[in-house]
Design a protein around this motif. Structure first.
Motif, PDB file in Angstrom:
ATOM      1  N   THR A 111       0.838  -1.212   0.000  1.00 47.45           N
ATOM      2  CA  THR A 111       0.000   0.000   0.000  1.00 47.45           C
ATOM      3  C   THR A 111       0.864   1.249   0.000  1.00 47.45           C
ATOM      4  N   PHE A 112       1.877   1.278   0.865  1.00 49.78           N
ATOM      5  CA  PHE A 112       2.781   2.435   0.914  1.00 49.78           C
ATOM      6  C   PHE A 112       3.547   2.588  -0.401  1.00 49.78           C
ATOM      7  N   LYS A 113       3.984   1.472  -0.964  1.00 52.62           N
ATOM      8  CA  LYS A 113       4.748   1.524  -2.218  1.00 52.62           C
ATOM      9  C   LYS A 113       3.906   2.109  -3.342  1.00 52.62           C
ATOM     10  N   LYS A 118       2.641   6.942  -6.746  1.00 52.25           N
ATOM     11  CA  LYS A 118       1.679   7.927  -7.253  1.00 52.25           C
ATOM     12  C   LYS A 118       1.874   9.320  -6.646  1.00 52.25           C
ATOM     13  N   ASP A 119       3.011   9.539  -5.980  1.00 51.89           N
ATOM     14  CA  ASP A 119       3.319  10.851  -5.384  1.00 51.89           C
ATOM     15  C   ASP A 119       2.239  11.289  -4.401  1.00 51.89           C
ATOM     16  N   TYR A 120       1.893  10.420  -3.479  1.00 55.06           N
ATOM     17  CA  TYR A 120       0.899  10.778  -2.474  1.00 55.06           C
ATOM     18  C   TYR A 120       1.436  11.878  -1.561  1.00 55.06           C
ATOM     19  N   TYR A 121       0.567  12.817  -1.249  1.00 57.39           N
ATOM     20  CA  TYR A 121       0.886  13.856  -0.274  1.00 57.39           C
ATOM     21  C   TYR A 121      -0.082  13.734   0.893  1.00 57.39           C
ATOM     22  N   PHE A 122       0.259  14.331   2.022  1.00 54.68           N
ATOM     23  CA  PHE A 122      -0.668  14.390   3.152  1.00 54.68           C
ATOM     24  C   PHE A 122      -0.963  15.848   3.467  1.00 54.68           C
ATOM     25  N   GLN A 123      -2.102  16.070   4.088  1.00 53.96           N
ATOM     26  CA  GLN A 123      -2.478  17.419   4.507  1.00 53.96           C
ATOM     27  C   GLN A 123      -2.933  17.374   5.958  1.00 53.96           C
ATOM     28  N   MET A 124      -2.435  18.338   6.736  1.00 56.63           N
ATOM     29  CA  MET A 124      -2.831  18.472   8.136  1.00 56.63           C
ATOM     30  C   MET A 124      -3.196  19.932   8.398  1.00 56.63           C
ATOM     31  N   TYR A 125      -3.807  20.162   9.546  1.00 58.71           N
ATOM     32  CA  TYR A 125      -4.102  21.524   9.996  1.00 58.71           C
ATOM     33  C   TYR A 125      -3.643  21.668  11.441  1.00 58.71           C
ATOM     34  N   TYR A 126      -2.752  22.621  11.657  1.00 60.60           N
ATOM     35  CA  TYR A 126      -2.246  22.914  12.999  1.00 60.60           C
ATOM     36  C   TYR A 126      -2.681  24.320  13.379  1.00 60.60           C
ATOM     37  N   ASP A 127      -3.556  24.411  14.354  1.00 57.64           N
ATOM     38  CA  ASP A 127      -4.128  25.703  14.741  1.00 57.64           C
ATOM     39  C   ASP A 127      -4.713  26.415  13.516  1.00 57.64           C
ATOM     40  N   ASP A 128      -5.376  25.652  12.662  1.00 59.16           N
ATOM     41  CA  ASP A 128      -6.020  26.131  11.434  1.00 59.16           C
ATOM     42  C   ASP A 128      -5.033  26.562  10.361  1.00 59.16           C
ATOM     43  N   GLY A 136       6.723  10.006   0.766  1.00 63.04           N
ATOM     44  CA  GLY A 136       7.949   9.337   0.340  1.00 63.04           C
ATOM     45  C   GLY A 136       8.359   9.816  -1.032  1.00 63.04           C
ATOM     46  N   LYS A 137       9.326   9.136  -1.618  1.00 69.53           N
ATOM     47  CA  LYS A 137       9.743   9.495  -2.971  1.00 69.53           C
ATOM     48  C   LYS A 137      10.318   8.283  -3.683  1.00 69.53           C
ATOM     49  N   VAL A 138      10.338   8.371  -5.003  1.00 68.16           N
ATOM     50  CA  VAL A 138      10.921   7.317  -5.835  1.00 68.16           C
ATOM     51  C   VAL A 138      12.296   7.777  -6.285  1.00 68.16           C
ATOM     52  N   ASP A 148      14.326  -1.202 -11.210  1.00 66.13           N
ATOM     53  CA  ASP A 148      15.507  -0.858 -10.417  1.00 66.13           C
ATOM     54  C   ASP A 148      15.287   0.369  -9.540  1.00 66.13           C
ATOM     55  N   PHE A 149      14.107   1.000  -9.649  1.00 69.47           N
ATOM     56  CA  PHE A 149      13.834   2.195  -8.836  1.00 69.47           C
ATOM     57  C   PHE A 149      13.779   1.816  -7.354  1.00 69.47           C
ATOM     58  N   LYS A 150      14.197   2.773  -6.517  1.00 68.25           N
ATOM     59  CA  LYS A 150      14.090   2.585  -5.069  1.00 68.25           C
ATOM     60  C   LYS A 150      12.897   3.384  -4.551  1.00 68.25           C
ATOM     61  N   TYR A 151      12.070   2.722  -3.775  1.00 67.77           N
ATOM     62  CA  TYR A 151      10.891   3.366  -3.200  1.00 67.77           C
ATOM     63  C   TYR A 151      11.177   3.652  -1.728  1.00 67.77           C
ATOM     64  N   LEU A 152      11.227   4.938  -1.395  1.00 65.37           N
ATOM     65  CA  LEU A 152      11.605   5.357  -0.049  1.00 65.37           C
ATOM     66  C   LEU A 152      10.403   5.930   0.689  1.00 65.37           C
ATOM     67  N   LEU A 153      10.151   5.437   1.900  1.00 65.28           N
ATOM     68  CA  LEU A 153       9.082   5.923   2.766  1.00 65.28           C
ATOM     69  C   LEU A 153       9.692   6.750   3.883  1.00 65.28           C
ATOM     70  N   TYR A 154       9.256   8.013   3.962  1.00 62.99           N
ATOM     71  CA  TYR A 154       9.784   8.888   5.015  1.00 62.99           C
ATOM     72  C   TYR A 154       9.273   8.412   6.375  1.00 62.99           C
ATOM     73  N   LYS A 155      10.219   8.175   7.285  1.00 60.38           N
ATOM     74  CA  LYS A 155       9.818   7.737   8.628  1.00 60.38           C
ATOM     75  C   LYS A 155      10.046   8.818   9.683  1.00 60.38           C
ATOM     76  N   HIS A 156      10.631   9.943   9.245  1.00 61.48           N
ATOM     77  CA  HIS A 156      10.889  11.043  10.177  1.00 61.48           C
ATOM     78  C   HIS A 156      10.341  12.343   9.596  1.00 61.48           C
ATOM     79  N   ILE A 157       9.546  13.058  10.374  1.00 65.85           N
ATOM     80  CA  ILE A 157       8.994  14.349   9.968  1.00 65.85           C
ATOM     81  C   ILE A 157       9.464  15.407  10.963  1.00 65.85           C
TER      82      ILE A 157
END
Length: 594
Positions: A111-113, A118-128, A136-138, A148-157
């Motif tokens: 699922t993460f891969k 597909k260049d998924y992004y996330f959206q949050m709201y902090y104090d509006d 992540g990135k390819v 041969d592409f590497k699929y990287l999942l960001y684990k630190h924000i």
């Protein structure tokens, strides 16, 4: 009507007074106090309509997930805010805080891969304040084979947060590819999700914390393009109006002199030109009910557009005032339905129609019907995709209640007011009993060639601004220069009116007296063909200027743009008809009609 005008003034004041923040708090915090943070949605970056709930991806989930109560506009916008797993206390720095240790199954990794691909992004709201980031990135560096592409999942924000005294001013998110986990192989793994927080003081006042989101659209290079668009449109209007005014005034002056001379000379001289059809030019059109419904719906949409511009110019639609535009569209459309009922019924009765109730039903369904059918199809697609664009049953019921309790009653009240107005159609010339035969016309005076001629100029006045509007509605750009957009809209109305008047004269000059539908169709040829040109631009934008893909995004883009173009079709068609009617009445008042 005075009561209705006061009612709309009250509604405007209500909307202006609704400029409150989405959370409803005073946004003042003490040190180490908890600041509300909500996760909203995730989705492919290039498919803005295809968004999903944040926890549809196997992220760390807090023990208690509470959904934030949202208003109608937020739900229509696809927002689904829930509690975030992160703790970002006011002015409390954190270094590599462990969010959770999560064991990912093969399905989770797949699922993460797929999301990273597909260049998924996330959206949050902090104090509006909105926050975005990629999950992540390819890594395609020096590799041609996709396997041969590497699929990287960001684990630190990392969160960079600015504050001024006791208020949050700005927040940014950073991710580091060096702190990512390789998920190229779909296998079980354990991942430590981490986050860090850094606070810094700023002198930006709280009142200006949203300014940075609108700076991109008002940057100097963009402003130059916008003003170039305005100048281009103004030059178009000046040339057009000057040309048409000169030609029409000289031609009409010659016509008036000729017809006055003819009246003083031989009475048996055969009439030619537009005076020849004075006994037919005010003959009422066929399909009166549909014609009146088009005029009524177009007038309502024009009023709706003016109200939306007024609200935008007074600052109601500031950046990321979630759902304000959608709420305004639904509420104002419902409240202006009385205008549609009044205009349609009074027009229908002036055209000597008899079944005004059927006309009222047609008016209520003319725009809402296609929009409702489109919504049903697209909402079904969104449900199949489990996307946040799928409206909950409760929201659908609210919209139906608004339609049943506000839109329909006001439409009926407007129709009754139109019926009781007893306005009569003011025709300078008496209509003869039998219509004259229309002479055969050359091919270039047909509907399709005139659509091409009539629609090009209005479209050329707005096409530069269209790119920025599309990039905002169907992308992630921000559009805040409503004053320039309003000027472009006024120019569009003027060009539409002038083009329609010119085409009406040319039509009457060749003794074609069936101008009514042609002018809702030449204004629809002008207005409507402008809508056709805009839809043509939609096709160009989709294929050449965007990276949208997939059945859902394609359906949403073309489905809702078709409804918007249809709205332009009705609105500008009404504008063109009104301009043509004023012109025709004026020229036939200036001659003696027997």
């Amino acid at each position: 009507m005075k009561k209705m005008a006061r009612f709309f003034q009250l509604v405007l004041l209500l909307f202006v007074g609704l400029r409150v923040e989405a959370d409803g708090s005073d946004h003042k915090y003490k040190e180490k106090e908890d600041v509300p943070l909500y996760v909203n949605k995730v989705g492919p970056f290039h498919n803005p309509s295809e968004t999903y709930r944040y926890y549809d991806l196997p992220f760390c989930i807090p023990d208690h997930v509470n959904e934030k109560k949202e208003d109608l506009g937020e739900v229509l916008n696809g927002d689904r805010l829930v509690d975030a797993p992160y703790q970002l206390n006011f002015r409390l720095d954190k270094e590599s805080e462990v969010l959770c240790k999560k064991k990912l199954t093969k399905e989770d990794v797949a699922t993460f891969k797929n999301a990273v691909l597909k260049d998924y992004y996330f959206q949050m709201y902090y104090d509006d304040l909105p926050i975005w980031g990629f999950i992540g990135k390819v890594d395609r560096e020096d590799k041609d084979d996709p396997s041969d592409f590497k699929y990287l999942l960001y684990k630190h924000i990392h969160f960079d947060i600015s504050y001024n005294n006791d208020r949050v001013i700005e927040i940014n998110v950073q991710t580091d590819a060096n702190l990512a986990v390789d998920i190229s192989e779909e296998k079980e793994m354990e991942v430590d999700f981490l986050y860090s927080v850094k606070w810094k003081e700023t002198d930006i006042p709280f009142e200006k914390r949203m300014d940075k989101y609108s700076k991109s659209s008002s940057a100097p290079q963009h402003l130059e393009i916008h003003w170039f668009s305005i100048i281009n449109s103004c030059v178009t209007v000046l040339l057009l109006t000057g040309f048409l005014a000169t030609i029409l005034m000289r031609v009409l002056k010659n016509d008036f002199i000729k017809y006055s001379h003819d009246e003083e000379s031989a009475d048996d001289q055969e009439e030619t030109g537009w005076k020849y059809i004075h006994g037919d030019v005010f003959r009422f059109p066929k399909h009166k009910s549909l014609f009146a419904a088009v005029v009524g719906s177009g007038t309502q949409l024009f009023t709706l557009t003016i109200f939306i511009f007024i609200l935008s110019l007074v600052g109601v639609f500031y950046p990321y005032n979630r759902g304000a535009l959608f709420t305004a569209l639904v509420v104002i459309y419902a409240l202006t339905s009385g205008i549609a009922g009044y205009t349609a019924t009074s027009t229908y009765l002036q055209l000597e129609g008899t079944n005004w109730v059927r006309n009222l039903l047609l008016t209520g369904c003319l725009f809402c019907g296609p929009l409702f059918l489109t919504f049903c199809f697209l909402n079904t697609v969104a449900i199949i995709y489990s996307a946040t664009a799928a409206l909950p049953v409760g929201t659908i019921l609210v919209i139906l209640l608004i339609w049943a309790l506000v839109t329909s009653p006001l439409l009926v009240l407007g129709g009754i007011a139109g019926k009781n107005s007893k306005a009569e159609f003011q025709a300078p010339c008496r209509t003869k009993k039998y219509p004259r035969e229309i002479p055969p016309l050359p091919w270039y005076r047909g509907t399709i060639p005139q659509m091409a001629m009539a629609g090009f100029l209005p479209f050329s006045a707005i096409y530069i601004e269209l790119y920025y509007i599309f990039a905002s509605v169907w992308g992630h750009k921000i559009y805040t220069i409503y004053s320039i957009l309003f000027i472009v809209f006024i120019i569009l109305i003027i060009v539409t009116a002038f083009i329609t008047v010119a085409l009406t004269y040319f039509q009457l000059a060749v003794e074609d007296h069936e101008w009514w539908w042609r002018q809702v169709l030449l204004s629809v040829v002008c207005g409507g063909s402008t809508g056709v040109f805009i839809f043509g631009y939609c096709i160009y934008y989709y294929h050449a200027r965007s990276d949208m893909s997939g059945f859902m995004q394609t359906s949403f883009f073309f489905g809702y743009m078709a409804c918007i173009c249809y709205g332009f079709f009705l609105m500008l068609g009404t504008v063109g008809f009104r301009a043509s009617l004023l012109f025709v009445r004026h020229i036939y008042r200036s001659i003696k009609c027997e």
